[in-house]
Enzyme design. Structure first.
Site, mmCIF file in Angstrom:
data_model
loop_
_atom_site.group_PDB
_atom_site.id
_atom_site.type_symbol
_atom_site.label_atom_id
_atom_site.label_comp_id
_atom_site.label_asym_id
_atom_site.label_seq_id
_atom_site.Cartn_x
_atom_site.Cartn_y
_atom_site.Cartn_z
ATOM 1 N N ASN A 9 0.858 -1.182 0.000
ATOM 2 C CA ASN A 9 0.000 0.000 0.000
ATOM 3 C C ASN A 9 0.892 1.229 0.000
ATOM 4 O O ASN A 9 1.521 1.562 1.008
ATOM 5 C CB ASN A 9 -0.907 -0.016 1.237
ATOM 6 C CG ASN A 9 -1.837 1.189 1.302
ATOM 7 O OD1 ASN A 9 -1.727 2.128 0.529
ATOM 8 N ND2 ASN A 9 -2.752 1.163 2.245
ATOM 9 N N ARG A 85 -2.167 -1.583 -3.963
ATOM 10 C CA ARG A 85 -3.239 -0.583 -3.963
ATOM 11 C C ARG A 85 -3.048 0.331 -5.168
ATOM 12 O O ARG A 85 -1.968 0.892 -5.380
ATOM 13 C CB ARG A 85 -3.190 0.234 -2.671
ATOM 14 C CG ARG A 85 -4.162 1.422 -2.649
ATOM 15 C CD ARG A 85 -3.996 2.209 -1.355
ATOM 16 N NE ARG A 85 -4.783 3.429 -1.358
ATOM 17 C CZ ARG A 85 -4.314 4.637 -1.040
ATOM 18 N NH1 ARG A 85 -3.036 4.785 -0.708
ATOM 19 N NH2 ARG A 85 -5.107 5.677 -1.045
ATOM 20 N N HIS A 174 -9.661 6.129 -1.328
ATOM 21 C CA HIS A 174 -9.651 5.579 0.039
ATOM 22 C C HIS A 174 -10.803 4.590 0.227
ATOM 23 O O HIS A 174 -11.261 4.364 1.352
ATOM 24 C CB HIS A 174 -9.724 6.687 1.104
ATOM 25 C CG HIS A 174 -8.468 7.490 1.206
ATOM 26 N ND1 HIS A 174 -8.455 8.864 1.082
ATOM 27 C CD2 HIS A 174 -7.173 7.104 1.397
ATOM 28 C CE1 HIS A 174 -7.210 9.307 1.196
ATOM 29 N NE2 HIS A 174 -6.418 8.255 1.382
ATOM 30 N N HIS A 200 -11.643 9.740 6.811
ATOM 31 C CA HIS A 200 -10.314 9.146 6.701
ATOM 32 C C HIS A 200 -9.333 10.306 6.583
ATOM 33 O O HIS A 200 -9.250 10.965 5.537
ATOM 34 C CB HIS A 200 -10.235 8.245 5.457
ATOM 35 C CG HIS A 200 -8.869 7.692 5.185
ATOM 36 N ND1 HIS A 200 -8.564 6.355 5.298
ATOM 37 C CD2 HIS A 200 -7.715 8.306 4.800
ATOM 38 C CE1 HIS A 200 -7.292 6.168 5.000
ATOM 39 N NE2 HIS A 200 -6.752 7.348 4.688
ATOM 40 N N ARG A 233 -1.390 18.643 -0.761
ATOM 41 C CA ARG A 233 -2.333 18.812 -1.872
ATOM 42 C C ARG A 233 -3.324 19.936 -1.595
ATOM 43 O O ARG A 233 -3.788 20.093 -0.474
ATOM 44 C CB ARG A 233 -3.089 17.499 -2.129
ATOM 45 C CG ARG A 233 -2.307 16.496 -2.941
ATOM 46 C CD ARG A 233 -3.022 15.169 -3.030
ATOM 47 N NE ARG A 233 -2.611 14.264 -1.945
ATOM 48 C CZ ARG A 233 -3.170 13.096 -1.703
ATOM 49 N NH1 ARG A 233 -4.195 12.693 -2.428
ATOM 50 N NH2 ARG A 233 -2.728 12.330 -0.725
ATOM 51 N N GLU A 358 -6.297 -1.366 5.958
ATOM 52 C CA GLU A 358 -6.309 -1.503 4.500
ATOM 53 C C GLU A 358 -5.565 -2.753 4.046
ATOM 54 O O GLU A 358 -5.946 -3.390 3.068
ATOM 55 C CB GLU A 358 -5.682 -0.253 3.864
ATOM 56 C CG GLU A 358 -6.499 1.017 4.047
ATOM 57 C CD GLU A 358 -5.746 2.257 3.595
ATOM 58 O OE1 GLU A 358 -6.171 2.895 2.623
ATOM 59 O OE2 GLU A 358 -4.718 2.576 4.232
#
Length: 372
Positions: A9, A85, A174, A200, A233, A358
């Site tokens: 991941n 992922r 996600h 998340h 971001r 995850e």
């Protein structure tokens, strides 16, 4: 010997890798910090903090297999599937698939749309493809969770023909985490509450609204650039501002892309760091920019909670997960403050912290994806 599944991941500021049989055998979690990297190895119930260097981080799969070999857990020859992922825009990537030449070609074409996530996946693939021809490589979709989201939640206000031609829709990300958390809600509650919002919150953040266990809206969109301001971001921004920067700001497309993905968000707002823990320390020391960045972030999350509560017609459960959501009570308190009209407060039974897993979700899905 039973064959093993390796899952990888790759996030925007972290990498996780786990080796699974019927359960997790061992794993490593690496994170970027302002000073370099930190890492934790887990074998069974035992955790060990380890020193991580650049080459370890760059080749996380090989690093974990080296650890597995040293601890007599497994060798590369024991692995028959590797799941990665995949965070990529487009309907092609809204299902788990075998990674073959066609898949790599599609991923390469999508690279310019989500470079922060796709570039390191392609780099990792180039390394693990050399391990063995007997290992099946699997792309575990991070967006399939949202595949059946209502059409009105997927559409942008673009001409229909243009959206169809270029596949510009809200895909959401996600999703692997959301699936993991939803399973844990079922375990925790014995039933899934009708109206749920999951936050998340990590270096990348997603807020998702679920009704009867199905997503009805989510904050990330065509790419993982949309939504709340994140570590580096930009999050939501007026398209007109982007056009202005292209026309008048002296920025070409590639420079602007670099700025929006890697120099904005909490890093850009604070001028110091993309890491929330460090920003909290700076704010407590009197740094005004750090405090402002945290307020912009928490206010944006709060706005999504309010908007999604309106779409859901109320709120039964507010879930915090991922690195920031799980670890920072301070951030959870800032988000919950002012939501009393929704019967939300930090100590409300409607507010829960649920650790995401995850890796286990990816391993479970890898079992059912066709391969060796």
């Amino acid at each position: 010997m039973d064959k093993k599944i390796l899952v990888i991941n790759i996030g925007s500021a972290s990498k996780k890798c786990g080796l699974y049989s019927e359960s997790e055998l061992c794993s490593v979690h690496m994170e970027k910090t302002s000073d370099g990297y930190i890492g934790t190895i887990k074998v069974g119930d035992n955790k060990e903090d380890v020193q991580i260097i650049q080459t370890d981080y760059d080749d996380v799969g090989a690093y974990l297999m080296r650890v597995a070999g040293e601890k007599n857990i497994a060798q590369i020859s024991d692995v028959n599937k590797i799941g990665l992922r995949v965070v990529a825009p487009g309907a092609f990537f809204q299902e788990d698939k075998i990674i073959d030449d066609n898949y790599i070609q599609a991923l390469t074409l999508a690279q310019e749309m989500a470079p922060l996530h796709i570039t390191p996946v392609l780099e990792e693939l180039n390394k693990i493809k050399m391990w063995s021809d007997d290992i099946s490589l699997l792309g575990i979709s991070d967006s399939v969770f949202y595949k059946d989201m209502p059409t009105e939640a997927k559409l942008y206000g673009l001409p229909k023909e243009l959206a169809e031609e270029h596949g510009i829709y809200r895909y959401g990300y996600h999703g692997i985490s959301m699936s993991s958390v939803l399973d844990k809600i079922k375990e925790l509650k014995g039933d899934v509450p009708e109206k749920i919002i999951i936050c998340h919150l990590g270096s990348g953040s997603t807020v998702t609204a679920l009704k009867n266990g199905q997503p009805v809206d989510t904050s990330m969109g065509f790419t993982p650039l949309e939504g709340v301001p994140m570590g580096s971001r930009v999050g939501n921004i007026d398209a007109g501002a982007v056009l202005y920067l292209l026309k008048k700001g002296g920025l070409d497309a590639s420079t602007l892309e670099e700025m929006l993905y890697k120099k904005s968000g909490l890093l850009g707002l604070s001028g110091k760091t993309p890491f929330v823990k460090e920003l909290i320390d700076l704010e407590k020391a009197g740094d005004i920019g750090a405090g402002e960045a945290l307020t912009v972030f928490t206010r944006a999350v709060k706005k999504y909670i309010g908007a999604y509560s309106a779409i859901l017609g109320g709120l039964d459960l507010l879930v915090f997960t991922a690195t920031i959501g799980e670890r920072s009570e301070y951030i959870r308190a800032k988000i919950c403050s002012g939501l009393e009209h929704l019967n939300i407060s930090l100590d409300s039974p409607k507010v829960v912290v649920i650790p995401t897993n995850e890796m286990a979700e990816m391993a479970k899905r890898a079992i059912y994806t066709s391969g060796n």
